[in-house]
Design an enzyme around this catalytic site. Structure first.
Site, PDB file in Angstrom:
ATOM      1  N   TYR A 187      -1.508  -0.098  11.307  1.00 41.31           N
ATOM      2  CA  TYR A 187      -1.605  -0.457   9.878  1.00 41.31           C
ATOM      3  C   TYR A 187      -0.386   0.045   9.083  1.00 41.31           C
ATOM      4  O   TYR A 187       0.204  -0.699   8.297  1.00 41.31           O
ATOM      5  CB  TYR A 187      -2.904   0.094   9.284  1.00 41.31           C
ATOM      6  CG  TYR A 187      -3.089  -0.267   7.817  1.00 41.31           C
ATOM      7  CD1 TYR A 187      -3.395  -1.570   7.430  1.00 41.31           C
ATOM      8  CD2 TYR A 187      -2.952   0.696   6.804  1.00 41.31           C
ATOM      9  CE1 TYR A 187      -3.559  -1.906   6.088  1.00 41.31           C
ATOM     10  CE2 TYR A 187      -3.121   0.374   5.469  1.00 41.31           C
ATOM     11  CZ  TYR A 187      -3.421  -0.935   5.113  1.00 41.31           C
ATOM     12  OH  TYR A 187      -3.584  -1.264   3.779  1.00 41.31           O
TER      13      TYR A 187
ATOM     14  N   SER B 232       0.867  -1.179   0.000  1.00 42.61           N
ATOM     15  CA  SER B 232       0.000   0.000   0.000  1.00 42.61           C
ATOM     16  C   SER B 232       0.904   1.228   0.000  1.00 42.61           C
ATOM     17  O   SER B 232       2.072   1.137   0.411  1.00 42.61           O
ATOM     18  CB  SER B 232      -0.849  -0.007   1.277  1.00 42.61           C
ATOM     19  OG  SER B 232      -1.491   1.230   1.447  1.00 42.61           O
TER      20      SER B 232
ATOM     21  N   LYS C 197       2.491  -2.205   7.018  1.00 43.27           N
ATOM     22  CA  LYS C 197       2.786  -2.103   5.585  1.00 43.27           C
ATOM     23  C   LYS C 197       4.232  -1.646   5.337  1.00 43.27           C
ATOM     24  O   LYS C 197       4.837  -2.042   4.342  1.00 43.27           O
ATOM     25  CB  LYS C 197       1.765  -1.182   4.899  1.00 43.27           C
ATOM     26  CG  LYS C 197       0.349  -1.774   4.856  1.00 43.27           C
ATOM     27  CD  LYS C 197       0.308  -3.088   4.064  1.00 43.27           C
ATOM     28  CE  LYS C 197      -1.081  -3.570   3.767  1.00 43.27           C
ATOM     29  NZ  LYS C 197      -1.108  -4.824   2.986  1.00 43.27           N
TER      30      LYS C 197
HETATM   31  N1  LIG Z   1      -8.710  -0.904  -0.357  1.00 40.79           N
HETATM   32  C1  LIG Z   1      -7.673  -0.065  -0.333  1.00 40.79           C
HETATM   33  O1  LIG Z   1      -7.830   1.160  -0.389  1.00 40.79           O
HETATM   34  C2  LIG Z   1      -6.263  -0.614  -0.291  1.00 40.79           C
HETATM   35  C3  LIG Z   1      -5.219   0.247  -0.666  1.00 40.79           C
HETATM   36  C4  LIG Z   1      -3.921  -0.220  -0.644  1.00 40.79           C
HETATM   37  C5  LIG Z   1      -3.670  -1.526  -0.261  1.00 40.79           C
HETATM   38  N2  LIG Z   1      -4.682  -2.348   0.119  1.00 40.79           N
HETATM   39  C6  LIG Z   1      -4.360  -3.720   0.518  1.00 40.79           C
HETATM   40  O2  LIG Z   1      -4.988  -4.605  -0.378  1.00 40.79           O
HETATM   41  C7  LIG Z   1      -5.196  -5.856   0.259  1.00 40.79           C
HETATM   42  C8  LIG Z   1      -6.616  -6.319   0.000  1.00 40.79           C
HETATM   43  O3  LIG Z   1      -7.514  -5.394   0.596  1.00 40.79           O
HETATM   44  P1  LIG Z   1      -8.921  -5.005  -0.044  1.00 40.79           P
HETATM   45  O4  LIG Z   1      -8.941  -3.541  -0.181  1.00 40.79           O
HETATM   46  O5  LIG Z   1      -9.239  -5.845  -1.200  1.00 40.79           O
HETATM   47  O6  LIG Z   1      -9.863  -5.342   1.221  1.00 40.79           O
HETATM   48  P2  LIG Z   1     -11.122  -6.312   1.373  1.00 40.79           P
HETATM   49  O7  LIG Z   1     -12.088  -6.066   0.268  1.00 40.79           O
HETATM   50  O8  LIG Z   1     -11.575  -6.126   2.776  1.00 40.79           O
HETATM   51  O9  LIG Z   1     -10.493  -7.777   1.200  1.00 40.79           O
HETATM   52  C9  LIG Z   1      -9.605  -8.295   2.157  1.00 40.79           C
HETATM   53  C10 LIG Z   1      -9.370  -9.763   1.895  1.00 40.79           C
HETATM   54  O10 LIG Z   1      -8.452 -10.244   2.889  1.00 40.79           O
HETATM   55  C11 LIG Z   1      -8.997 -11.421   3.451  1.00 40.79           C
HETATM   56  N3  LIG Z   1      -8.574 -11.617   4.821  1.00 40.79           N
HETATM   57  C12 LIG Z   1      -8.624 -10.763   5.868  1.00 40.79           C
HETATM   58  N4  LIG Z   1      -8.215 -11.365   6.996  1.00 40.79           N
HETATM   59  C13 LIG Z   1      -7.905 -12.642   6.646  1.00 40.79           C
HETATM   60  C14 LIG Z   1      -7.454 -13.772   7.366  1.00 40.79           C
HETATM   61  N5  LIG Z   1      -7.227 -13.737   8.689  1.00 40.79           N
HETATM   62  N6  LIG Z   1      -7.244 -14.924   6.702  1.00 40.79           N
HETATM   63  C15 LIG Z   1      -7.474 -15.000   5.370  1.00 40.79           C
HETATM   64  N7  LIG Z   1      -7.899 -13.976   4.629  1.00 40.79           N
HETATM   65  C16 LIG Z   1      -8.130 -12.805   5.278  1.00 40.79           C
HETATM   66  C17 LIG Z   1     -10.518 -11.262   3.365  1.00 40.79           C
HETATM   67  O11 LIG Z   1     -11.135 -12.550   3.329  1.00 40.79           O
HETATM   68  P3  LIG Z   1     -12.016 -13.180   4.517  1.00 40.79           P
HETATM   69  O12 LIG Z   1     -12.610 -12.049   5.293  1.00 40.79           O
HETATM   70  O13 LIG Z   1     -13.032 -14.007   3.788  1.00 40.79           O
HETATM   71  O14 LIG Z   1     -11.058 -14.016   5.288  1.00 40.79           O
HETATM   72  C18 LIG Z   1     -10.642 -10.583   1.991  1.00 40.79           C
HETATM   73  O15 LIG Z   1     -10.667 -11.548   0.981  1.00 40.79           O
HETATM   74  C19 LIG Z   1      -4.841  -5.656   1.735  1.00 40.79           C
HETATM   75  O16 LIG Z   1      -3.559  -6.172   1.983  1.00 40.79           O
HETATM   76  C20 LIG Z   1      -4.860  -4.134   1.879  1.00 40.79           C
HETATM   77  O17 LIG Z   1      -4.002  -3.716   2.920  1.00 40.79           O
HETATM   78  C21 LIG Z   1      -5.991  -1.923   0.102  1.00 40.79           C
END
Ligand SMILES: NC(=O)c1ccc[n+]([C@@H]2O[C@H](COP(=O)([O-])OP(=O)(O)OC[C@H]3O[C@@H](n4cnc5c(N)ncnc54)[C@H](OP(=O)(O)O)[C@@H]3O)[C@@H](O)[C@H]2O)c1
Length: 242
Positions: free
Chosen positions: A160, A143, A164
Site C-alpha cells: 500500500y 494519502s 501511494k
Molecule cells: N480512509 C482513510 O483513512 C484514507 C486515508 C488516506 C487516503 N485514503 C484514500 O482515499 C481513497 C478512498 O478510500 P476510502 O477511505 O473512502 O475507502 P472506502 O470507503 O473503502 O472507499 C473506496 C472506494 O474505492 C472503490 N473501489 C475499490 N476498488 C475499486 C475498483 N477495482 N474499481 C472501482 N472502484 C473501486 C470502492 O467502490 P466499489 O467497492 O463499489 O468498487 C469505494 O467506492 C483511497 O484511494 C484511499 O487510499 C483513505
C-alpha cells in the site's frame, strides 16, 4: 467554484467513503458528476439522494482494474456529456497481507487499483481535456502513506505505501509532462491522514480497528471534500500541487 458549475467531473470510487462525499459536494455545487465504482446499487442510492440538488449525478459501473471498462466509461461521458473537465482519482484500497510471506493476488489488486487504474483513467481524462482545449483539473486522492511509511501498520499494509508513493511520483511526472505539452491542466495530490467513516479498513480485510486509531479524533470524508472544493476554486494563477 463558479467556473466549474455545469462542468463534468468523473470521480472514481464514488460508491463509499471519501469518493461518495466528494461526489455529493460537487453535485451540490452544480457540477455534473459521473461516479464510477463496482457496486452499482450504491451509486444508484447516491443518485436518488442527490436528485434535488443543483447539479446532477450519473452512475456508471466500472472496475478500475479493467481497462476496457474504463474506456467504456470515458466513451459514455464523451457521448452523453461532451467530455471530462475534472477527474478525481479516488478509487483505492489496502489489502491485509505481508511482504515477507505475501499473497501476490492481494499485491496485484492494490497495485492495479491504486496505480494502473489511476494511470488509465488519467490518460483518458487528459485525452478528453486536450481534445477540447479545456483548463481541466486532475486530483489524486493520495494519502500520508504516499509520503511516509506508518510504523504502526507497516506489518500488514505491504504494498500500500509503495502504491501511494507511486501516486505522488505520478502526479509530479504528469505535471511536468503536461507543462511540456503546454496543456493548461492542473494536477493536485491530496494526502489525508486516517479518515474515519469510510470502509477502508473493512474493505482491506481488517477485523479490528488498529490500536493507534482508537480513542483519537481523525479526519472525516467531508474534510477531504472541502479540500477538493478549495483546489477547484483556485484562480488560474494559483496551482495547488500538493
Ligand atoms: N480512509 C482513510 O483513512 C484514507 C486515508 C488516506 C487516503 N485514503 C484514500 O482515499 C481513497 C478512498 O478510500 P476510502 O477511505 O473512502 O475507502 P472506502 O470507503 O473503502 O472507499 C473506496 C472506494 O474505492 C472503490 N473501489 C475499490 N476498488 C475499486 C475498483 N477495482 N474499481 C472501482 N472502484 C473501486 C470502492 O467502490 P466499489 O467497492 O463499489 O468498487 C469505494 O467506492 C483511497 O484511494 C484511499 O487510499 C483513505
Amino acid at each position: 467554484m463558479e467556473n466549474y458549475v455545469g462542468k463534468v467531473a468523473v470521480i472514481t470510487g464514488s460508491s463509499a467513503g471519501i469518493g461518495a462525499t466528494i461526489s455529493k459536494e460537487l453535485v451540490k455545487r452544480g457540477m455534473k458528476v459521473v461516479g464510477l465504482a463496482r457496486r452499482l446499487e450504491r451509486l444508484e442510492d447516491l443518485k436518488k439522494q442527490l436528485s434535488n440538488e443543483s447539479g446532477q449525478f450519473y452512475s456508471l459501473q466500472c472496475d478500475i482494474r479493467n481497462e476496457k471498462e474504463i474506456l467504456n466509461a470515458f466513451e459514455w461521458v464523451e457521448k452523453n456529456l461532451g467530455g471530462v473537465d475534472v477527474l478525481v482519482n479516488n478509487a483505492g484500497l489496502m489489502q491485509i497481507t505481508t511482504l515477507s510471506d505475501g499473497d501476490i493476488e492481494k499485491w496485484k489488486t492494490v497495485l492495479d487499483t491504486n496505480v494502473l487504474g489511476l494511470c488509465i483513467a488519467t490518460r483518458e481524462a487528459v485525452k478528453s481535456m486536450k481534445k477540447r482545449a479545456v483548463s481541466g483539473h486532475i486530483i489524486h486522492i493520495n494519502s500520508l502513506a504516499g509520503h511516509r511509511v506508518v510504523p504502526q501498520v507497516a506489518s500488514t499494509f505491504n504494498v500500500y505505501f509503495a502504491s501511494k508513493f507511486a501516486v505522488r511520483a505520478l502526479a509530479e511526472t504528469l505535471r511536468f509532462e503536461l507543462a511540456h505539452s503546454k496543456l493548461k491542466i492542473k494536477v493536485c495530490n491530496i494526502s489525508p491522514g486516517y479518515v474515519e467513516h469510510t470502509e477502508f479498513l473493512i474493505a482491506g480485510g481488517a477485523t479490528e480497528i488498529p490500536e493507534f486509531v482508537k480513542n483519537a479524533s481523525y479526519l472525516i470524508p467531508e474534510n477531504i471534500a472541502e479540500a477538493v472544493v478549495y483546489v477547484l476554486s483556485t484562480p488560474p494563477n494559483v496551482d495547488v500541487s500538493d
